[in-house]
Enzyme design. Structure first.
Site, PDB file in Angstrom:
ATOM      1  N   HIS A   1      70.213 -26.501  -5.053  1.00 14.89           N
ATOM      2  CA  HIS A   1      71.598 -26.766  -4.623  1.00 14.89           C
ATOM      3  C   HIS A   1      72.174 -25.510  -3.951  1.00 14.89           C
ATOM      4  CE1 HIS A   1      75.640 -28.227  -4.580  1.00 14.89           C
ATOM      5  NE2 HIS A   1      75.390 -29.240  -5.373  1.00 14.89           N
TER       6      HIS A   1
ATOM      7  N   GLU B   1      70.746 -28.461   0.875  1.00 10.55           N
ATOM      8  CA  GLU B   1      70.080 -28.598  -0.421  1.00 10.55           C
ATOM      9  C   GLU B   1      68.744 -29.327  -0.277  1.00 10.55           C
ATOM     10  OE1 GLU B   1      72.993 -30.537  -3.033  1.00 10.55           O
ATOM     11  OE2 GLU B   1      74.565 -29.824  -1.709  1.00 10.55           O
TER      12      GLU B   1
ATOM     13  N   ARG C   1      79.273 -22.453 -10.065  1.00 12.61           N
ATOM     14  CA  ARG C   1      79.786 -23.010  -8.794  1.00 12.61           C
ATOM     15  C   ARG C   1      79.456 -22.027  -7.675  1.00 12.61           C
ATOM     16  NH1 ARG C   1      80.461 -27.640  -7.609  1.00 12.61           N
ATOM     17  NH2 ARG C   1      81.834 -28.054  -9.362  1.00 12.61           N
TER      18      ARG C   1
ATOM     19  N   ASP D   1      79.178 -35.385   2.762  1.00  6.90           N
ATOM     20  CA  ASP D   1      78.263 -35.454   1.616  1.00  6.90           C
ATOM     21  C   ASP D   1      77.166 -36.456   1.960  1.00  6.90           C
ATOM     22  OD1 ASP D   1      77.055 -35.436  -0.855  1.00  6.90           O
ATOM     23  OD2 ASP D   1      78.857 -35.940  -2.000  1.00  6.90           O
TER      24      ASP D   1
ATOM     25  N   GLN E   1      75.771 -35.662 -14.293  1.00  4.91           N
ATOM     26  CA  GLN E   1      75.456 -35.294 -12.916  1.00  4.91           C
ATOM     27  C   GLN E   1      74.543 -34.064 -12.859  1.00  4.91           C
ATOM     28  OE1 GLN E   1      77.429 -36.205  -9.722  1.00  4.91           O
ATOM     29  NE2 GLN E   1      78.103 -34.237  -8.952  1.00  4.91           N
TER      30      GLN E   1
HETATM   31  C1  BG6 Z   1      76.202 -32.232  -4.109  1.00  6.84           C
HETATM   32  C2  BG6 Z   1      76.494 -33.705  -4.122  1.00  6.84           C
HETATM   33  O1  BG6 Z   1      74.820 -32.029  -4.158  1.00  6.84           O
HETATM   34  O2  BG6 Z   1      76.781 -31.621  -5.271  1.00  6.84           O
HETATM   35  C3  BG6 Z   1      77.982 -33.927  -4.193  1.00  6.84           C
HETATM   36  O3  BG6 Z   1      75.952 -34.300  -2.961  1.00  6.84           O
HETATM   37  C4  BG6 Z   1      78.577 -33.178  -5.379  1.00  6.84           C
HETATM   38  O4  BG6 Z   1      78.232 -35.318  -4.319  1.00  6.84           O
HETATM   39  C5  BG6 Z   1      78.174 -31.716  -5.290  1.00  6.84           C
HETATM   40  O5  BG6 Z   1      79.980 -33.315  -5.355  1.00  6.84           O
HETATM   41  C6  BG6 Z   1      78.699 -30.832  -6.413  1.00  6.84           C
HETATM   42  O6  BG6 Z   1      78.362 -31.337  -7.649  1.00  6.84           O
HETATM   43  P1  BG6 Z   1      78.868 -30.631  -8.967  1.00  6.84           P
HETATM   44  O7  BG6 Z   1      78.357 -31.478 -10.105  1.00  6.84           O
HETATM   45  O8  BG6 Z   1      78.269 -29.258  -8.980  1.00  6.84           O
HETATM   46  O9  BG6 Z   1      80.367 -30.592  -8.884  1.00  6.84           O
END
Ligand code: BG6
Length: 298
Positions: free
Chosen positions: A160, A265, A57, A204, A80
């Site tokens: 990201h 990103e 994170r 977002d 995701q």
């Molecule tokens: C961003 C997305 O790139 O990543 C968001 O646009 C998402 O929708 C965020 O909440 C974080 O994602 P994750 O899977 O790392 O919690």
């Protein structure tokens, strides 16, 4: 030592400044820290898992072969953001001395099997080469995706990037007016009308097909704090979770840390890139400090 490697991490240090360095966790090849003269440029949650139990994170996680969740055929079962960020990459070593450049690689044999097996039939042969280039005032990250298979396949790519800022309340992102944007919260597509993106709540958005000649600048109280340049990455996701969304993320600490971060990103996510056997695709972002405000209209 310009390059130090432990079991989990590779740290490269500028030969001209021992306080300018970048750390890459082999898990996810996630950049967890980038300092210029001891000043941290990236936001990393103090509760980020760095032990391979969860994607990191903060910093710069790598998103491949899908951005978010997708219902497209062959992607519907992938979690995701895919598997690049939760696979352990191989350190390939230094490729250049000036600027200091290192590479990391990932292929199917090292990809997280639980996630990789959910991309198509789990038999797509690929090679990813991730390149990190450190200069005294900039960081460039590049990716080369190659199809080493006998059939075509498709993918999304995204860096990201969690940029560190003093306060989101004082922050703007420029050069996006007139761009087509998909708002992931409203689930609507519209043209950006605001002269600069400002932040008053969770945001977002996926800005699509933003000409790569456009520099993205993060501006705080009238001062440019980060510049983001892109190569072959037409889309830009802008994200801040604000208070409620970050409260729901166990690995997001401190709980008011959303004040100190904005995700810019660069990626290719508005559609999939298709690679035929033997083909390769590359994309890159360069982040640097300072500079004057540059306004580029559509
Ligand atoms: C961003 C997305 O790139 O990543 C968001 O646009 C998402 O929708 C965020 O909440 C974080 O994602 P994750 O899977 O790392 O919690």
């Amino acid at each position: 030592m310009p390059i130090e490697q432990t079991e989990t991490t590779v740290t490269i240090t500028s030969p001209s400044n021992p306080n300018t360095k970048v750390s890459v966790l082999l898990y996810g090849a996630s950049i967890t820290s980038w300092t210029i003269d001891s000043v941290e440029q990236l936001w990393l949650s103090s509760a980020a898992k760095l032990d391979g139990s969860k994607p990191v994170r903060g910093g710069i996680p790598l998103v491949f072969p899908v951005f978010g969740k997708s219902s497209a055929e062959g992607f519907e079962d992938l979690p995701q953001h895919g598997f690049a960020r939760n696979s352990t990459w191989e350190f390939l070593g230094q490729t250049k001395e000036n600027p200091l450049t290192v590479q990391f690689g990932l292929g199917p044999e090292a990809a997280n099997p639980d996630v990789y097996s959910k991309w198509d039939k789990g038999d797509n042969d690929f090679t990813l080469i991730f390149t990190v280039e450190l200069k005294d005032d900039s960081l460039k990250t590049s990716i080369e995706v190659s199809n080493t298979d006998t059939k075509p396949w498709k993918f999304n790519w995204l860096f990201h990037t969690y940029l560190k800022i003093d306060d989101i309340d004082d922050t703007l992102v420029n050069n996006l007016p007139g761009e087509k944007c998909y708002d992931q919260l409203l689930k609507e597509t519209y043209e950006e009308k605001a002269p600069a993106v400002d932040f008053n709540g969770e945001l977002d958005r996926i800005y699509q097909n933003v000409d790569t000649s456009k520099l993205l600048q993060v501006i705080e109280l009238g001062k440019v704090v980060h510049n983001v340049e892109r190569e072959n990455l037409p889309d830009v996701v802008v994200w801040n979770p604000w208070d409620k969304k970050s409260a729901g993320m166990a690995d997001f600490e401190p709980k008011d840390g959303w004040h100190n971060m904005v995700c810019i990103e660069p990626g290719h996510v508005h559609d999939f890139v298709t690679l035929k056997p033997g083909e390769s695709w590359t994309g890159a972002q360069t982040i640097y400090k300072g500079d004057s405000i540059k306004l580029q209209s559509i």
